[in-house]
Design a protein around this motif. Structure first.
Motif, mmCIF file in Angstrom:
data_model
loop_
_atom_site.group_PDB
_atom_site.id
_atom_site.type_symbol
_atom_site.label_atom_id
_atom_site.label_comp_id
_atom_site.label_asym_id
_atom_site.label_seq_id
_atom_site.Cartn_x
_atom_site.Cartn_y
_atom_site.Cartn_z
ATOM 1 N N THR A 76 30.121 16.398 44.735
ATOM 2 C CA THR A 76 29.656 15.012 44.938
ATOM 3 C C THR A 76 30.555 14.373 45.988
ATOM 4 O OG1 THR A 76 31.024 14.428 43.038
ATOM 5 C CG2 THR A 76 28.650 14.623 42.657
ATOM 6 N N PHE A 77 29.957 13.499 46.774
ATOM 7 C CA PHE A 77 30.701 12.880 47.876
ATOM 8 C C PHE A 77 30.560 11.362 47.811
ATOM 9 C CE2 PHE A 77 29.203 17.043 49.251
ATOM 10 C CZ PHE A 77 30.408 17.644 49.590
ATOM 11 N N GLU A 78 31.609 10.711 48.218
ATOM 12 C CA GLU A 78 31.538 9.248 48.272
ATOM 13 C C GLU A 78 31.820 8.799 49.693
ATOM 14 O OE1 GLU A 78 32.985 7.610 44.186
ATOM 15 O OE2 GLU A 78 34.134 6.668 45.849
ATOM 16 N N TYR A 79 31.042 7.831 50.164
ATOM 17 C CA TYR A 79 31.263 7.274 51.491
ATOM 18 C C TYR A 79 31.959 5.918 51.344
ATOM 19 C CZ TYR A 79 28.035 10.538 53.817
ATOM 20 O OH TYR A 79 27.428 11.650 54.327
ATOM 21 N N ALA A 80 33.028 5.716 52.067
ATOM 22 C CA ALA A 80 33.641 4.381 52.107
ATOM 23 C C ALA A 80 32.781 3.504 53.013
ATOM 24 C CB ALA A 80 35.052 4.496 52.665
ATOM 25 N N PRO A 81 32.879 2.155 52.886
ATOM 26 C CA PRO A 81 32.133 1.285 53.806
ATOM 27 C C PRO A 81 32.481 1.639 55.252
ATOM 28 C CG PRO A 81 33.148 0.004 52.053
ATOM 29 C CD PRO A 81 33.665 1.408 51.905
ATOM 30 N N ILE A 82 31.484 1.561 56.118
ATOM 31 C CA ILE A 82 31.762 1.998 57.494
ATOM 32 C C ILE A 82 32.590 0.960 58.255
ATOM 33 C CG2 ILE A 82 29.747 3.499 57.662
ATOM 34 C CD1 ILE A 82 28.403 1.358 59.359
ATOM 35 N N ASN A 83 33.327 1.452 59.216
ATOM 36 C CA ASN A 83 34.136 0.599 60.096
ATOM 37 C C ASN A 83 33.603 0.656 61.501
ATOM 38 O OD1 ASN A 83 36.332 -0.480 58.665
ATOM 39 N ND2 ASN A 83 37.091 1.635 58.416
ATOM 40 N N LEU A 84 33.653 -0.472 62.182
ATOM 41 C CA LEU A 84 33.311 -0.491 63.603
ATOM 42 C C LEU A 84 34.555 -0.901 64.369
ATOM 43 C CD1 LEU A 84 29.820 -2.221 63.808
ATOM 44 C CD2 LEU A 84 30.427 0.006 64.743
ATOM 45 N N SER A 85 34.785 -0.266 65.520
ATOM 46 C CA SER A 85 35.990 -0.600 66.278
ATOM 47 C C SER A 85 35.899 -1.985 66.909
ATOM 48 C CB SER A 85 36.239 0.455 67.349
ATOM 49 O OG SER A 85 35.111 0.543 68.196
ATOM 50 N N GLY A 86 34.717 -2.584 66.908
ATOM 51 C CA GLY A 86 34.559 -3.942 67.424
ATOM 52 C C GLY A 86 33.186 -4.437 67.038
#
Ligand code: NOJ
Length: 752
Positions: free
Chosen positions: A622-632
């Motif tokens: 099972t995998f969990e994704y953290a909230p995505i980040n944008l560099s800007g």
């Protein structure tokens, strides 16, 4: 994410004139020239006569006479080196011009060793795997006496009723491009002149996958934007990867059959893309211009196809019959004829046929290279990496090796439907059945009871009773059901894309036993799973997996392999949703879950969504994704943004996850799909391990085909996801700045 490749080296290498070829062209008669542009079915070697309809057939001795007279340039779908050497001797030693023949064939997913159908292999989301299986395919096919592969099929298929879905990479153009290029590289190998290299033929040019209603050979009515955005890019990717031939498709496009389509075959292919190879018609597709109602007779059909840009005519014989006279009458310029002959001869030369007409016709290689153990090992690896786990209630899978199993269904011990469509050169007897694979993996093979239960499309007398009895005696039921090999492939469109009724009845009866049921689905397309099949405890999509079917399925069932494939096509809830694809437009009244249902773009019976969407697939991990980040929050016109996330394996089992970035352009001068795949990365994670996955976004990733048919990007707001499927995840937004936006200037320095 987007890789813009310059025109393949293979294309530009064919630019300069070759004195040897020019010398030949000078000496050839009109008939010999038309002969080089004529491809006929190989009746000299053993041929599978059911591959194409009967047309223009001749006996082996008649065909050899034609070869000797220089009236044939290539033969296709023959098997074996011995007969090929006879034909090649006739052409290269006994004909006046001594021009060698080129041998072609439909080697779609393996020659003697059969790999998963291309759709299944696309589910691996591993183009490198496809490159490796294509390489082995070329090694075997050239050992069997072929030079020219009528593959890869790169048609995008957004309607699962179409039977040829099985032959391509599914519904998405991005995935399609990567697999198209990988397969071309694999067929070609290091150098086209090598004895184990094959000339690749991305087909069918173009938009064949867009036939109305998914009905084979049907009409295509399509916007030029969809044509260019969805259906053409895999071809372009294949040519950039070095493919030097292509096959025109059977369908018409907006009233003009593809085989007489100047805009497609000349303006786009050669004018815009600089393609330097040759175009071959599909089987009698030039003659079919008459049935289309586009040409009045055969002479006109030959003329229209040729002048549109079809260099070679397959099987109809129209070119040898009419081109000489069309040139004499001035209707076809001699220079055009010479140009097509030049294209074909250059490729024969690039294949090394002028240096050695007997290249790839070596009996020693034929004996050695067709059954190498490493080819079988790759077939097993490719097969298990193509299996998609759709469902695994209460972790019923993987099974312990001491489980008492009832393997039930018409595919349990079957041998004829393991390879799938388009396996003309393989031997069914050499494939591993599901039952044999499972028995070999069990600690004690007597733990396995096998019952047929039903025929493929009709019930079996007493079948259900025997199946229920076996189920009652077992710990788990493995239900091997689905489509036969002749339900997909060419000319096998279906209206009702479900498991055949007799097998569905079997499934319903077994569900009533209350035993855990694992469906081993056999399929050449996405199916609408219903009733007991849909509600089974576990579902494995096993496509047609080829030579190592049984072993690969056992690898996954018992956990030696952890499933890592993802759907390259959306599985609908109901067949009537077709055409269904994840990257559809939004409409003016989108149906949004949790909001009002009335007066929305939906069906009365079902929401307009997939049962299992494109990109979906489970793992034993099972995998969990953290909230995505944008560099800007802004992307300067010439800049770059990075989108990233952290993926963690939250299980105690090592496994692979396919991270998929999608974008959505919120407002544009032409409406945009709800999501579009822009990359993917398959990552392996140990138990508890975390990994940062990031993708760069540039303006090129946001482009679409505008009103003037050019690729453009428009400033504005975009949503972006990194998600485990085409419907999962939470988006972040960013803004693409205009070229001269003040913010762009200041941001550019930092962002780049
Ligand atoms: C017709 C099919 O459309 C094409 O894919 C194939 O290559 C030819 N037949 C030759 O068999």
């Amino acid at each position: 994410m987007l890789v813009h490749v310059s025109l393949g080296q293979a294309q530009t290498a064919l630019d300069s004139r070759d004195p040897q070829i020019e010398g030949l062209i000078e000496r050839m008669t009109l008939e010999e020239k038309a002969g080089q542009l004529t491809v006929l079915a190989d009746e000299i070697r053993l041929l599978n006569p059911n591959t194409n309809p009967d047309a223009n057939r001749r006996r082996a001795d008649e065909l050899l006479k034609e070869v000797r007279a220089g009236r044939v340039g290539a033969l296709f779908n023959g098997r074996g080196v011995e007969g090929a050497r006879v034909a090649q001797r006739t052409a290269s030693e006994e004909s006046r011009m001594k021009i060698p023949l080129m041998f072609g064939g439909d080697v779609i997913h393996g020659y003697r060793t059969v790999f998963p159908i291309p759709l299944g292999e696309a589910a691996s989301f591993e183009p490198v795997l496809a490159e490796r299986t294509a390489r082995v395919t070329a090694i075997e096919a050239t050992a069997g006496g072929l030079h020219w592969n009528f593959a890869p099929m790169v048609d995008i298929a957004r309607d699962q009723r179409w039977g040829r879905v099985a032959e391509g990479a599914g519904e998405d153009a991005y995935l399609g491009k990567l697999f198209a290029a990988a397969r071309v590289r694999g067929y070609r190998g290091e150098h086209l002149a090598n004895a184990d290299s094959m000339l690749a033929t991305p087909k069918h040019f173009a938009a064949y996958g867009a036939v109305a209603g998914g009905m084979e050979y049907n009409t295509v009515d399509i916007s030029p934007q969809t044509l260019r955005e969805v259906h053409l890019p895999p071809f372009k990717a294949a040519f950039d990867a070095g493919a030097l031939s292509t096959m025109s498709s059977f369908n018409e496009i907006n009233g003009v059959p593809a085989t007489a389509n100047y805009e497609l075959l000349t303006k786009i292919l050669r004018g815009e893309w600089g393609f330097k190879g040759f175009v071959v018609s599909d089987y009698t597709s030039d003659m079919e211009l008459i049935a289309h109602g586009y040409a009045a007779n055969e002479r006109e059909a030959a003329k229209l196809a040729f002048l549109a840009g079809v260099d070679m005519s397959m099987q109809s014989g129209l070119y040898i019959e009419h081109l000489p006279d069309l040139v004499k009458s001035g209707e076809v310029p001699l220079a055009a004829l010479d140009r097509s002959v030049r294209r074909v001869l250059r490729i024969k030369k690039a294949l090394g046929l002028f240096d050695d007409p007997y290249r790839s016709l070596d009996p020693a290689r034929e004996a050695a290279d067709l059954k190498r153990p490493e080819h079988r090992a790759l077939a097993r690896e490719a097969a298990r990496r193509s299996i998609v786990l759709l469902k695994n209630r209460q972790n019923v899978l993987p099974l312990a090796r001491d489980t008492k199993i009832a393997l039930i269904g018409p595919f349990a011990e079957d041998r004829l439907h393991l390879h799938g469509p388009w396996t003309l050169f393989a031997n069914d007897q050499e494939a591993v059945t599901v039952a044999d694979g499972i028995a070999a993996a069990l600690e004690d093979p007597t733990l396995l009871q096998v019952v047929q239960g039903s025929s493929f499309e009709t019930p079996l007398r007493g079948g259900i009773d025997a199946a229920v009895q076996a189920a009652n005696e077992a710990d788990v039921v493995l239900l091997a059901i689905g489509e036969t090999h002749d339900m997909s492939g060419e000319a096998q469109s279906r209206t009702d894309i479900v498991v055949p009724a007799a097998q569905q009845m079997l499934a319903e009866a077994l569900a009533a036993t209350g035993k855990p049921i694992v469906v081993l689905l056999r399929n050449g397309r996405a199916l609408a799973l219903q009733g007991a099949v849909r509600d089974a405890d576990a579902i494995l999509v096993t496509w047609f997996l080829g030579s190592e079917t049984g072993n690969a399925i056992a690898d996954v069932l018992f956990g030696a392999a952890n499933p890592s494939a993802r759907l390259p096509v959306s599985f609908p809830i109901e067949p009537g949703q077709q055409p269904f694809y994840y990257n559809h437009k939004r409409t003016g009244r989108p149906f949004i879950k949790g909001e009002a249902r009335e007066f929305k773009a939906r069906y009365r019976e079902v929401p307009n969504e997939a049962l299992y969407p494109f990109g979906f697939g489970l793992s034993y991990s099972t995998f969990e994704y953290a909230p995505i980040n944008l560099s800007g929050t802004t992307l300067p016109w010439d800049g770059k943004l990075t989108v990233s996330t952290r993926i963690t394996n939250t299980s105690d089992r090592a496994g692979e996850e396919v991270a998929q970035p999608y974008i959505h352009d919120r407002v544009a001068s032409l409406t945009r799909p709800v999501r579009e795949l822009k990359g993917f990365r398959k990552v392996k994670l140990e138990p508890g391990e975390s990994i940062e996955v990031s993708f760069a976004i540039r303006r090129a990733d946001l482009e679409f085909v505008g009103r003037d048919l050019k690729w453009i990007a428009e400033p504005g707001v975009f949503d972006v996801w990194i998600a485990p499927s085409s419907v999962a995840g939470t988006a972040k937004t960013f803004r693409l700045l205009a070229e001269h936006d003040a913010a762009a200037t200041s941001a550019r320095t930092g962002a780049d």
